[in-house]
Design an enzyme around this catalytic site. Structure first.
Site: not given
Ligand code: UD2
Length: 314
Positions: A81, A84-86, A171, A173, A193, A263
């Site tokens: 997925f 937005g800015k991802y 994910d 990123d 994790h 998660e």
């Molecule tokens: C943590 C978890 C992630 C997810 C999230 C939810 C780990 C290392 N990472 O990551 O898997 O469970 O927490 O609480 O366990 N996304 C978009 N656009 C956005 C925001 C998110 O496309 O504006 C998608 C994208 O694919 C991203 C994913 O959602 O990789 C998860 O979001 P995140 O990476 O910001 O969440 P993060 O890093 O806190």
């Protein structure tokens, strides 16, 4: 082809497919290193207490395992997925995947984005294909992250029967740095994790409020799994995504959001539906520059990001 799809259209309440596994086969004359009943990794656990393998560098023979799985003619659906800015992470994700991810096997990527026009053109290997799906934008990153369960459930239920054998949900990123291939396949697959593989379970960031359906009581828990990568057979991942989606909806109706969103629900699911295979943090590391004596190779890793800058909300 040793894996057959049997359709069961006569009963609508059951999945439309069933995997019949005739096992992994080698061939007379195919030579590889002798496996040892005595020697192996001693610095890490390579099996759980319910006898599921934990995959680390040095626990499998890539030559042998590739050879055996090649005979099965598999397709690996892979979802990602980027809303937005991802979308900025897509180029490195896809380019690195094309170098390291299931090389020599059929891969069907499904990319969900609200900006299909900015999806980069990346040269795909033979038998690797990308399908782009437009989804509505969302205002909260938490809703984007949690909403994945609903979209994955629908994708598997409505489209993947007969199209793929396994699925991984990743994910964006992130970046691949090393091999991720058939050694990762299993009925239900979780990734340990990278921040918690050395931690006692009372430090795991499970949901601890009994009001949430993601609640895990103190004193319970096996591992802490990442929400950034999970997978398995279509049937098992369908059950996982459906269960998590239902529980997320009930939490929303009760005005509670689990501490780590989907998660947290995934961890609850894996506690009572034990994964059949676990991937070590080699398969989702925290930062390419961070070291740890047990990590002999980094295969897939989060990339550094400024959350305040890339997310639509704090
Ligand atoms: C943590 C978890 C992630 C997810 C999230 C939810 C780990 C290392 N990472 O990551 O898997 O469970 O927490 O609480 O366990 N996304 C978009 N656009 C956005 C925001 C998110 O496309 O504006 C998608 C994208 O694919 C991203 C994913 O959602 O990789 C998860 O979001 P995140 O990476 O910001 O969440 P993060 O890093 O806190």
């Amino acid at each position: 082809m040793y894996r057959m799809l049997i359709y069961m259209n006569n009963n609508q309440s059951r999945p439309k497919w069933k995997l019949k596994d005739y096992g992994l086969r080698s061939t007379p004359g195919f030579v590889y290193q002798q496996p040892s009943a005595l020697r192996g990794r001693t610095d890490v656990a390579s099996v759980t207490s319910w006898l599921a393998p934990i995959v680390w560098e040095g626990t499998f023979d890539p030559t042998l395992i590739d050879f055996m799985y090649k005979k099965q003619n598999l397709t690996i659906a892979t979802t990602v997925f980027a809303l937005g800015k991802y979308t900025r992470f897509l180029k490195d994700f896809l380019e690195s995947a094309e170098q390291h991810y299931f090389v020599g096997f059929r891969v069907q990527y499904y990319l969900f984005t609200d900006h299909p026009e900015v999806v980069p053109v990346v040269k795909m290997r033979e038998n690797h294909h990308l399908t782009v799906r437009k989804v509505p934008s969302m205002n909260r990153w938490q809703d984007i992250s949690m909403g994945r369960m609903d979209i994955l459930e629908k994708l598997i239920e409505n489209e993947l029967a007969g199209e793929a054998d396994y699925i991984f949900c990743l994910d964006v990123d992130t970046q691949f740095y090393g091999r991720w291939s058939v050694e990762s396949l299993g009925r239900l697959v979780g990734v340990i994790h990278p921040w918690f593989f050395e931690a006692p379970r009372h430090l795991f960031t499970y949901e601890r409020r009994p009001e949430s359906l993601a609640y895990i009581p103190e004193g319970e828990g096996d591992y802490y799994f990442t929400g950034a990568a999970f997978g398995g057979s279509l049937e098992d991942v369908l059950h996982l995504t459906k269960t998590c989606r239902e529980q997320l909806n009930i939490d929303t109706a009760n005005s509670i959001e689990a501490v780590w969103h989907e998660e947290s629900h995934l961890n609850k699911y894996f506690l009572y539906n034990k994964p059949s295979k676990l991937l070590s943090p080699e398969y989702l590391w925290r930062n390419i520059n961070a070291g740890s004596s047990q990590i002999k190779t980094i295969r897939f890793s989060h990339v550094a990001k400024n959350n305040a800058e890339v997310r639509p909300n704090p």
